[in-house]
Design an enzyme around this catalytic site. Structure first.
Site, PDB file in Angstrom:
ATOM      1  N   THR A 121      32.461  -8.827 -30.477  1.00 50.49           N
ATOM      2  CA  THR A 121      31.676  -8.082 -31.600  1.00 50.49           C
ATOM      3  C   THR A 121      31.012  -9.001 -32.506  1.00 50.49           C
ATOM      4  OG1 THR A 121      33.345  -6.316 -31.721  1.00 50.49           O
ATOM      5  CG2 THR A 121      31.873  -6.677 -33.557  1.00 50.49           C
ATOM      6  N   TYR A 152      31.712   5.524 -28.647  1.00 47.39           N
ATOM      7  CA  TYR A 152      30.803   6.659 -28.445  1.00 47.39           C
ATOM      8  C   TYR A 152      31.167   7.773 -27.624  1.00 47.39           C
ATOM      9  CZ  TYR A 152      26.705   9.566 -29.022  1.00 47.39           C
ATOM     10  OH  TYR A 152      25.878  10.803 -29.183  1.00 47.39           O
ATOM     11  N   TYR A 205      41.200  -4.243 -26.248  1.00 50.62           N
ATOM     12  CA  TYR A 205      40.568  -4.282 -27.548  1.00 50.62           C
ATOM     13  C   TYR A 205      40.528  -2.994 -28.303  1.00 50.62           C
ATOM     14  CZ  TYR A 205      37.232  -6.095 -31.111  1.00 50.62           C
ATOM     15  OH  TYR A 205      36.637  -6.352 -32.246  1.00 50.62           O
ATOM     16  N   ARG A 244      35.145   0.642 -35.067  1.00 50.58           N
ATOM     17  CA  ARG A 244      33.899   0.633 -34.549  1.00 50.58           C
ATOM     18  C   ARG A 244      33.608   1.699 -33.325  1.00 50.58           C
ATOM     19  NH1 ARG A 244      30.485  -3.885 -35.488  1.00 50.58           N
ATOM     20  NH2 ARG A 244      31.501  -5.467 -36.877  1.00 50.58           N
ATOM     21  N   LYS A 285      44.140  -7.150 -28.204  1.00 51.13           N
ATOM     22  CA  LYS A 285      43.603  -7.650 -29.598  1.00 51.13           C
ATOM     23  C   LYS A 285      43.642  -6.174 -30.551  1.00 51.13           C
ATOM     24  CE  LYS A 285      39.370  -9.060 -32.194  1.00 51.13           C
ATOM     25  NZ  LYS A 285      37.971  -9.458 -32.055  1.00 51.13           N
ATOM     26  N   ILE A 320      42.676 -13.404 -32.791  1.00 52.44           N
ATOM     27  CA  ILE A 320      41.237 -13.619 -32.507  1.00 52.44           C
ATOM     28  C   ILE A 320      40.638 -13.445 -33.429  1.00 52.44           C
ATOM     29  CG2 ILE A 320      39.291 -12.658 -30.859  1.00 52.44           C
ATOM     30  CD1 ILE A 320      41.523 -12.034 -28.669  1.00 52.44           C
TER      31      ILE A 320
END
Length: 301
Positions: free
Chosen positions: A46, A109, A135, A140, A164, A206
Site C-alpha cells: 500500500t 472491492y 495481509y 481498505r 500482516k 511491517i
C-alpha cells in the site's frame, strides 16, 4: 519458513516530477534502509502505491529491489490483487525475480466470503514455493480474514506462514494466536500497536514509520526480543505522536511528505492521491522535530 523477525519497512516508491518511477532514488533509499538496520524490505505494498503502478512497473520495482538488496536482507513482494488470476501471475513473476516472500492483500472491492478468501489464497499458495504472508486490512479492502480462516490456511499450506495484521482489533489478533502454533508469524500492520502484538507472540512489524526512522523501529523490536520490555515500551510511546501525524491523511501521503522534509526528494504521488495540505505538513514537521528527525525550528524563516 520464517522470513524475518523485527521491523520490515513498507517502502515508498519514489517518483520523478513527471510521475515516472525514480529507480536511482529507489536504489538510494534501499541502501539507506539496509544501513539503518531494517530487517526486511516490503516492495509494492500500500505504502509503495501499488494500486497506481502498472503491472510492468510493479514487477520492475520488485526486480530492482531484489537486485539492489542482493539478499542482504529479505525482499517481500506485494503481489495481492482482487483478481485471483492476477495475484497468481504476479506472485509467480516475483518468485522468478528472486523475492524472498510474498505479501498478499485480501481481494478488495469483491468482498469475498470466507470460503472465497480460502480458495483465493489456496490458488496463490499452490502456484509458488516461497513463503506467503496474508495481509488483513479491512479498512481498505472491505473484508476481514477471520482468525479461523487464517488458521485453516496456515494448517493446510506449508508456505502460508503468517499475516500482516492491520485490523487494529487486539482481541481478534489474540484469538488468532490461540489457534496457531508458535511458528506462525504475526506482523503488526499498525505502527501504534507493535508492542501489544509482540506481547501476544508477534514477530515484528511491517512499518510505515520505518521509512523515516528505520533504526528506531528496529530498536523497538530488538529491545523486546532481548527482554528489555521497558525499553520497547518507551520507544513505542515516544513514537505515538509522530505515528498519528503520519496518518493525518491517507497513507502514503504524509510519509512521502516526511521523506521530502528530510531532503530525500522522493517526488510526488500519483492521482488520485494528492499532496499533503500545508496545515498538515506543518503539523508533521513539528512532530518530526519533537521526535528528533529534524532540528527544532526547521520550518521557520
Amino acid at each position: 519458513m520464517a522470513i524475518f523477525r523485527g521491523a520490515g519497512v513498507a517502502l515508498i516508491t519514489p517518483m520523478h516530477e513527471d510521475g515516472s518511477v525514480n529507480y536511482e532514488k529507489l536504489t538510494e533509499i534501499l541502501e539507506e534502509q539496509i544501513a539503518g538496520g531494517t530487517d526486511a524490505i516490503i516492495s509494492c505494498g500500500t505504502t509503495g502505491e501499488a494500486a497506481t503502478l502498472s503491472e510492468a512497473e510493479h514487477m520492475d520495482v520488485i526486480r530492482h529491489s531484489v537486485r539492489v538488496t542482493a539478499h542482504r536482507i529479505p525482499v517481500i513482494a506485494g503481489t495481492g490483487s482482487n483478481s485471483t488470476e492476477t495475484a497468481v501471475k504476479l506472485s509467480k513473476e516475483a518468485e522468478e525475480a528472486g523475492a524472498d516472500g510474498l505479501l498478499l492483500v485480501t481481494p478488495y472491492y469483491n468482498k469475498a466470503t470466507q470460503g472465497g478468501l480460502y480458495e483465493h489464497y489456496k490458488a496463490v499458495a499452490e502456484s509458488v514455493s516461497i513463503p506467503c504472508i496474508l495481509y488483513n486490512v479491512p479498512s481498505r479492502t472491505g473484508v476481514t480474514i477471520q482468525p479461523e480462516t487464517m488458521a485453516r490456511l496456515y494448517r493446510d499450506f506449508e508456505n502460508i506462514v503468517g499475516v500482516k495484521d492491520a485490523g487494529g482489533d487486539l482481541a481478534m489478533s489474540s484469538r488468532l494466536m490461540s489457534l496457531v502454533d508458535r511458528d506462525f508469524l504475526l506482523y503488526s500492520g499498525e505502527d501504534g500497536i507493535v508492542l501489544p502484538l509482540l506481547s501476544i507472540g508477534g514477530s515484528g512489524v511491517i512499518s510505515v514509520l520505518s521509512n523515516i526512522a528505520p533504526r528506531e523501529m528496529h530498536g523497538l523490536c530488538e529491545s523486546w526480543f532481548k527482554g528489555d520490555v521497558e525499553g520497547a515500551r518507551r520507544e513505542q510511546l515516544r513514537a505515538l505522536a509522530l505515528i498519528r501525524a503520519l496518518f493525518m491523511e491517507v497513507n502514503p501521503i504524509p510519509v512521502k511528505a516526511a521523506m521530502n522534509l528530510l531532503g530525500k526528494e522522493v517526488g510526488p504521488l500519483r492521482l488520485p492521491l494528492t499532496e499533503i495540505t500545508e496545515e498538515n505538513r506543518e503539523k508533521l514537521r513539528a512532530e518530526m522535530e519533537r521526535y528528533g528527525l529534524l532540528p527544532e525550528g526547521s520550518g521557520r524563516g
